[in-house]
Write an enzyme that holds these catalytic residues in place. Sequence first.
Site, PDB file in Angstrom:
ATOM      1  N   ALA A 173       3.471   1.469  -1.111  1.00 35.12           N
ATOM      2  CA  ALA A 173       2.550   1.937  -2.148  1.00 35.12           C
ATOM      3  C   ALA A 173       2.411   3.454  -2.121  1.00 35.12           C
ATOM      4  O   ALA A 173       1.861   4.052  -3.041  1.00 35.12           O
ATOM      5  CB  ALA A 173       1.179   1.304  -1.926  1.00 35.12           C
ATOM      6  N   THR A 233       0.945   5.754  10.044  1.00 37.90           N
ATOM      7  CA  THR A 233       0.291   6.813   9.269  1.00 37.90           C
ATOM      8  C   THR A 233      -1.117   6.407   8.842  1.00 37.90           C
ATOM      9  O   THR A 233      -1.852   7.235   8.313  1.00 37.90           O
ATOM     10  CB  THR A 233       1.126   7.172   8.030  1.00 37.90           C
ATOM     11  OG1 THR A 233       1.693   5.984   7.515  1.00 37.90           O
ATOM     12  CG2 THR A 233       2.224   8.154   8.377  1.00 37.90           C
ATOM     13  N   GLU A 274       5.373  -6.652   6.510  1.00 40.99           N
ATOM     14  CA  GLU A 274       4.102  -6.103   6.038  1.00 40.99           C
ATOM     15  C   GLU A 274       3.013  -6.128   7.102  1.00 40.99           C
ATOM     16  O   GLU A 274       2.959  -7.056   7.904  1.00 40.99           O
ATOM     17  CB  GLU A 274       3.589  -6.944   4.858  1.00 40.99           C
ATOM     18  CG  GLU A 274       3.766  -6.335   3.506  1.00 40.99           C
ATOM     19  CD  GLU A 274       2.933  -5.087   3.242  1.00 40.99           C
ATOM     20  OE1 GLU A 274       1.989  -4.785   4.006  1.00 40.99           O
ATOM     21  OE2 GLU A 274       3.235  -4.406   2.263  1.00 40.99           O
ATOM     22  N   ASP A 275       2.134  -5.124   7.080  1.00 40.27           N
ATOM     23  CA  ASP A 275       0.995  -5.114   8.013  1.00 40.27           C
ATOM     24  C   ASP A 275      -0.328  -5.363   7.296  1.00 40.27           C
ATOM     25  O   ASP A 275      -1.374  -5.394   7.942  1.00 40.27           O
ATOM     26  CB  ASP A 275       0.899  -3.766   8.741  1.00 40.27           C
ATOM     27  CG  ASP A 275       0.427  -2.673   7.816  1.00 40.27           C
ATOM     28  OD1 ASP A 275       0.956  -2.581   6.686  1.00 40.27           O
ATOM     29  OD2 ASP A 275      -0.483  -1.913   8.191  1.00 40.27           O
ATOM     30  N   LYS A 304      -5.986   0.019   3.680  1.00 44.06           N
ATOM     31  CA  LYS A 304      -4.595  -0.223   4.092  1.00 44.06           C
ATOM     32  C   LYS A 304      -3.822  -0.974   3.016  1.00 44.06           C
ATOM     33  O   LYS A 304      -4.251  -2.035   2.572  1.00 44.06           O
ATOM     34  CB  LYS A 304      -4.546  -1.011   5.403  1.00 44.06           C
ATOM     35  CG  LYS A 304      -4.938  -0.165   6.590  1.00 44.06           C
ATOM     36  CD  LYS A 304      -4.672  -0.896   7.897  1.00 44.06           C
ATOM     37  CE  LYS A 304      -5.067  -0.025   9.077  1.00 44.06           C
ATOM     38  NZ  LYS A 304      -5.013  -0.757  10.338  1.00 44.06           N
ATOM     39  N   LYS A 333      -0.061  -3.452  -4.722  1.00 38.61           N
ATOM     40  CA  LYS A 333      -0.135  -4.728  -4.007  1.00 38.61           C
ATOM     41  C   LYS A 333      -1.593  -5.190  -4.076  1.00 38.61           C
ATOM     42  O   LYS A 333      -2.480  -4.343  -4.006  1.00 38.61           O
ATOM     43  CB  LYS A 333       0.273  -4.534  -2.535  1.00 38.61           C
ATOM     44  CG  LYS A 333       1.690  -3.987  -2.351  1.00 38.61           C
ATOM     45  CD  LYS A 333       1.910  -3.541  -0.902  1.00 38.61           C
ATOM     46  CE  LYS A 333       3.204  -2.766  -0.755  1.00 38.61           C
ATOM     47  NZ  LYS A 333       3.401  -2.195   0.589  1.00 38.61           N
ATOM     48  N   ARG A 378      -3.775   4.953  -3.713  1.00 37.48           N
ATOM     49  CA  ARG A 378      -4.645   6.094  -3.386  1.00 37.48           C
ATOM     50  C   ARG A 378      -5.983   6.010  -4.131  1.00 37.48           C
ATOM     51  O   ARG A 378      -7.040   6.176  -3.542  1.00 37.48           O
ATOM     52  CB  ARG A 378      -3.927   7.393  -3.761  1.00 37.48           C
ATOM     53  CG  ARG A 378      -4.612   8.622  -3.193  1.00 37.48           C
ATOM     54  CD  ARG A 378      -3.829   9.875  -3.579  1.00 37.48           C
ATOM     55  NE  ARG A 378      -2.431   9.798  -3.165  1.00 37.48           N
ATOM     56  CZ  ARG A 378      -1.483  10.663  -3.548  1.00 37.48           C
ATOM     57  NH1 ARG A 378      -1.799  11.658  -4.355  1.00 37.48           N
ATOM     58  NH2 ARG A 378      -0.238  10.528  -3.128  1.00 37.48           N
ATOM     59  N   ASP A 438       7.546  -2.453   4.330  1.00 38.02           N
ATOM     60  CA  ASP A 438       6.406  -1.608   4.033  1.00 38.02           C
ATOM     61  C   ASP A 438       6.537  -0.391   4.975  1.00 38.02           C
ATOM     62  O   ASP A 438       7.263  -0.451   5.971  1.00 38.02           O
ATOM     63  CB  ASP A 438       5.140  -2.417   4.349  1.00 38.02           C
ATOM     64  CG  ASP A 438       3.889  -1.596   4.244  1.00 38.02           C
ATOM     65  OD1 ASP A 438       3.694  -0.949   3.214  1.00 38.02           O
ATOM     66  OD2 ASP A 438       3.102  -1.593   5.215  1.00 38.02           O
ATOM     67  N   LEU A 439       5.874   0.690   4.665  1.00 35.63           N
ATOM     68  CA  LEU A 439       6.031   1.896   5.500  1.00 35.63           C
ATOM     69  C   LEU A 439       4.844   2.062   6.469  1.00 35.63           C
ATOM     70  O   LEU A 439       4.992   1.908   7.688  1.00 35.63           O
ATOM     71  CB  LEU A 439       6.163   3.129   4.593  1.00 35.63           C
ATOM     72  CG  LEU A 439       6.313   4.469   5.297  1.00 35.63           C
ATOM     73  CD1 LEU A 439       7.613   4.542   6.082  1.00 35.63           C
ATOM     74  CD2 LEU A 439       6.278   5.613   4.274  1.00 35.63           C
ATOM     75  N   ASP A 440       3.674   2.370   5.887  1.00 32.42           N
ATOM     76  CA  ASP A 440       2.493   2.638   6.714  1.00 32.42           C
ATOM     77  C   ASP A 440       2.086   1.383   7.469  1.00 32.42           C
ATOM     78  O   ASP A 440       1.783   0.362   6.863  1.00 32.42           O
ATOM     79  CB  ASP A 440       1.312   3.076   5.830  1.00 32.42           C
ATOM     80  CG  ASP A 440       1.559   4.435   5.195  1.00 32.42           C
ATOM     81  OD1 ASP A 440       2.442   5.150   5.676  1.00 32.42           O
ATOM     82  OD2 ASP A 440       0.859   4.773   4.236  1.00 32.42           O
TER      83      ASP A 440
HETATM   84  P1  B16 Z   1      -0.469   7.747  -0.795  1.00 34.79           P
HETATM   85  P2  B16 Z   1       2.100   1.274   2.475  1.00 34.79           P
HETATM   86  C1  B16 Z   1      -0.003   2.654   1.555  1.00 34.79           C
HETATM   87  O1  B16 Z   1       1.269   2.611   2.143  1.00 34.79           O
HETATM   88  C2  B16 Z   1      -1.087   2.834   2.602  1.00 34.79           C
HETATM   89  O2  B16 Z   1      -1.130   1.712   3.459  1.00 34.79           O
HETATM   90  C3  B16 Z   1      -2.413   2.995   1.934  1.00 34.79           C
HETATM   91  O3  B16 Z   1      -3.429   3.196   2.891  1.00 34.79           O
HETATM   92  C4  B16 Z   1      -2.364   4.184   0.968  1.00 34.79           C
HETATM   93  O4  B16 Z   1      -3.593   4.311   0.273  1.00 34.79           O
HETATM   94  C5  B16 Z   1      -1.206   3.978  -0.021  1.00 34.79           C
HETATM   95  O5  B16 Z   1       0.008   3.798   0.693  1.00 34.79           O
HETATM   96  C6  B16 Z   1      -1.044   5.158  -0.954  1.00 34.79           C
HETATM   97  O6  B16 Z   1      -0.603   6.262  -0.212  1.00 34.79           O
HETATM   98  O7  B16 Z   1      -1.841   8.286  -0.971  1.00 34.79           O
HETATM   99  O8  B16 Z   1       0.338   8.444   0.264  1.00 34.79           O
HETATM  100  O9  B16 Z   1       0.297   7.644  -2.102  1.00 34.79           O
HETATM  101  O10 B16 Z   1       1.324   0.554   3.536  1.00 34.79           O
HETATM  102  O11 B16 Z   1       2.251   0.501   1.173  1.00 34.79           O
HETATM  103  O12 B16 Z   1       3.405   1.836   2.984  1.00 34.79           O
HETATM  104 MG    MG Z   2       1.200  -0.963   5.227  1.00 35.49          MG
END
Ligand code: B16
Ligand code: MG
Length: 219
Positions: free
Chosen positions: A116, A16, A170-171, A44, A146, A48, A8-10
Amino acid sequence: MISCCIFDLDGVIVDTAKYHYLAWAELAHKLGFEFTPEQGEATKGVSRMASLDVVLRAGGMENRFTEEEKLALATEKNDRYLDFITRMTANEVLPGVKHFLEELHTLGIKVVLGSASKNAGVILDRCDLRPLFDRVVDGTLVSKAKPDPEVFAKGAELIGIPAAECVVFEDAAAGVEAATRAGMRSVGVGGSPLLEKATMQLRSFEGFTFGDLKAGVDK
Ligand code: B16
Ligand code: MG
């Protein structure tokens, strides 16, 4: 056996989540209510538009806007989020992550991103991480958020490795559930009690090695 690690990224590779929160809180403020960090937890790992619903619910505005207006609000938030992430540097990669990714690369373990976020590519480029990933599956490639397993299943499929040989980092609880539903083992990163269903827990990547991963998940 572990042949592929899916990240996972964020919240796993970079923090972020703080930028997502700031951008959502600004939007809420403009709409006339406060959006607290505690309320921000529920955004999290989710998409979006699902995050926008969390924010609007917090302000009692879930039925106030048309779909078109909601898209405009999400775009406004994303423009603000982009202001933050386009200024990121490699210094923001969480401690130990780069070292671990390099170790996987050296060992020939496939490295995949499963996020995501539709902004994942920008973040990987800003943080000089793109060359360490064999495949990137982000929010532009999947339609189901997810805890649906789509993002991880697609990553395994693209890299050609069975789910049983993949481990997901994953977080977010939704991400751990997605990994389980994809038939994969998981590492819950960050120490939140919400991640108790993960195969193993990891507070930080600092000092973490592939040997530690094998010992933790190959039971
Ligand atoms: P974006 P992950 C997710 O990233 C975030 O945790 C989540 O807070 C965010 O709403 C989602 O990406 C969509 O992000 O608006 O940049 O498309 O944790 O799956 O890496
Ligand atoms: Mg995450």
